[in-house]
Design an enzyme around this catalytic site. Sequence first.
Site, mmCIF file in Angstrom:
data_model
loop_
_atom_site.group_PDB
_atom_site.id
_atom_site.type_symbol
_atom_site.label_atom_id
_atom_site.label_comp_id
_atom_site.label_asym_id
_atom_site.label_seq_id
_atom_site.Cartn_x
_atom_site.Cartn_y
_atom_site.Cartn_z
ATOM 1 N N LEU A 1 0.823 -1.199 0.000
ATOM 2 C CA LEU A 1 0.000 0.000 0.000
ATOM 3 C C LEU A 1 0.859 1.252 0.000
ATOM 4 O O LEU A 1 0.577 2.233 -0.666
ATOM 5 C CB LEU A 1 -0.893 -0.006 1.257
ATOM 6 C CG LEU A 1 -1.867 1.157 1.408
ATOM 7 C CD1 LEU A 1 -2.992 1.024 0.406
ATOM 8 C CD2 LEU A 1 -2.435 1.202 2.823
ATOM 9 N N ALA B 1 9.837 1.516 6.390
ATOM 10 C CA ALA B 1 8.999 0.323 6.368
ATOM 11 C C ALA B 1 8.175 0.230 5.099
ATOM 12 O O ALA B 1 7.984 1.211 4.386
ATOM 13 C CB ALA B 1 8.073 0.344 7.582
ATOM 14 N N ILE C 1 4.322 -0.902 3.807
ATOM 15 C CA ILE C 1 2.980 -1.040 4.368
ATOM 16 C C ILE C 1 2.155 -1.902 3.418
ATOM 17 O O ILE C 1 2.060 -1.597 2.231
ATOM 18 C CB ILE C 1 2.292 0.335 4.503
ATOM 19 C CG1 ILE C 1 3.202 1.336 5.212
ATOM 20 C CG2 ILE C 1 0.947 0.196 5.197
ATOM 21 C CD1 ILE C 1 3.407 1.123 6.663
ATOM 22 N N ASP D 1 9.777 12.546 14.234
ATOM 23 C CA ASP D 1 9.791 12.627 12.765
ATOM 24 C C ASP D 1 8.508 13.271 12.265
ATOM 25 O O ASP D 1 7.832 12.743 11.389
ATOM 26 C CB ASP D 1 9.969 11.223 12.174
ATOM 27 C CG ASP D 1 10.268 11.261 10.678
ATOM 28 O OD1 ASP D 1 10.671 12.329 10.173
ATOM 29 O OD2 ASP D 1 10.084 10.222 10.015
#
Lengths: 202, 324
Positions: A7, A13, A15, A120
């Site tokens: 996605l 990372a 997703i 962040d």
Amino acid sequence: MDYGAILGKGAEADIYSFTAFGTEMVVKVRNPKAYRIAQIDNSIRRARTKKEARIMAHAAGIGVRVPRVFALGTFSIYMEMVKGKNANLLEEKELASRRVLGSAGEMLGMMHSSGIVHGDITPANIMVSGNGIYIIDFGLAEMSRSVEDMGVDLLLMERSVSKNGFGLFLEGYKGSNASSGNVLKRLEEIKRRGRYQNRSLD
Amino acid sequence: MLVMGIESSAHTFGVGIVEEGRILSNVKDMYQIKDKGMIPNKVSLHHLKCADKVIKEALEAAGIRPDQLDGIGYTMGPGLGPCLQVGMLSAKAMAHALGIKIAPVNHAVGHVEIARAYAGLDDPLVLYVSGGNSQILKISQDKFRHYAVLGETFDMGIGNMLDTFAREIKLLPAWGSSVEKAAAGGRYIELPYTVKGMDFSFSGLLTRLIELSGREKREDLCYSLQETAFSMLCEATERALLLTRSHELCVCGGVAQNTRLRSMLAHVAAEHGTRFGFGPNEFNADNGGMIAFVAEKILKAGKSVGLNDCVVKQRYRIDEAEVF
Ligand SMILES: Nc1ncnc2c1ncn2[C@@H]1O[C@H](COP(=O)(O)OP(=O)(O)O)[C@@H](O)[C@H]1O
Ligand SMILES: [Mg+2]
């Protein structure tokens, strides 16, 4: 492991989305980074995954809008899917009309008031959905009351949005953080400091 | 246009000549560092002594006469005051003698622009890694065209960190590259790793390394230092890449000569389908060519300063410099 449709891809990372029991979910997986050696890579991925889930739960507890966490693996977090767009993909006009930065500021103010530093906070980590915004990506978050850390949060935001946008963000921030004055003072100090220095004598 | 550039901000006195974006010559003389770092006045004296010779060599190497020059650029900053003064003085003397225009240049813009040109990149995200500086940059049009700082070191530049440690464990110069060589065959030791969003910090890492320097093997320390520090840079860069959605990545500055850092960044770029490039080492080290290169662009934009308005600025930030 095959997680299904990808996605989104963040800096840390990947997703993936899937449906379980009729609920649309995502799993955030910190896959290995080819650029760094395994010893560094594994310890960073493990520590950040654990911390992220813990602090997300904490943030949810004080009323910050974050995706609900359903389960936690060594390098993965299963959570509610936010149906929307990252704020860095929206035009300045749309950001303003939907009050995105103002409410993000308000949420950061709440976090700071409760001793959570995001680490962040940029438009890439604010998601805008039909029913308001969500703060995501707590991989660099800390439980911290340090004014310095909070100042750094603001600095990061200031550098990632326009001057006007940061003004809107601060309005929200001041409204929800009673000690915002101190943090703003620190922000100015950080900007003046040695980090803005240049070449040294060595 | 035919333009000369003079670089003198630190230990290198460099002179380059450019014609329509093409470097015709790039000559330098470097102050030889003993083991104590560098003392600005000694270095500036070195620059003063070799200025004439280096200028002459650059003209000869380019095959031109001084009177063919259309303009001259010098490094206005950032850098060491006394050293910058020598470059400015040389530029003023030449401009006075030849009646040509002067363009002050930001040193960091020099590194970035020349690397970008050689790498054939249009509008890249830039990781600028030198002695005193470590920054993540991107062109911004906010108010005027300049390199905006997206992330940077909270304390020391990575080059100074490498050099300080190299000196601590008595490696010979050139410091940065000697750490790279000494890292061969090393094993990993856990060291402090500090990234905050797109910013990073090296002082904790350096302190720990110095603590460990008597106890652990030199190759292990050098190896772990490189892996840790470069991983930090890559992480912050990757985050900036995602935020800006850049399709190009460029690394420049002295530490960009490190092959391990380059290969790590190549991985980061490949992961996101980003084009990655860097310039030749001769332009990652301090040099006059890059100053000539930027000076020509400034002069072509119709900007120059008069003989009496030349200044140096020790803390000239890259985001204060207009880019043409
Ligand atoms: N709960 C979620 N629902 C929908 N999309 C998400 C969710 N969490 C993350 N994303 C998408 O994935 C991207 C990367 O996630 P993020 O947590 O920011 O990872 P990283 O740490 O890699 O930046 C986000 O920018 C967003 O587009
Ligand atoms: Mg993110």
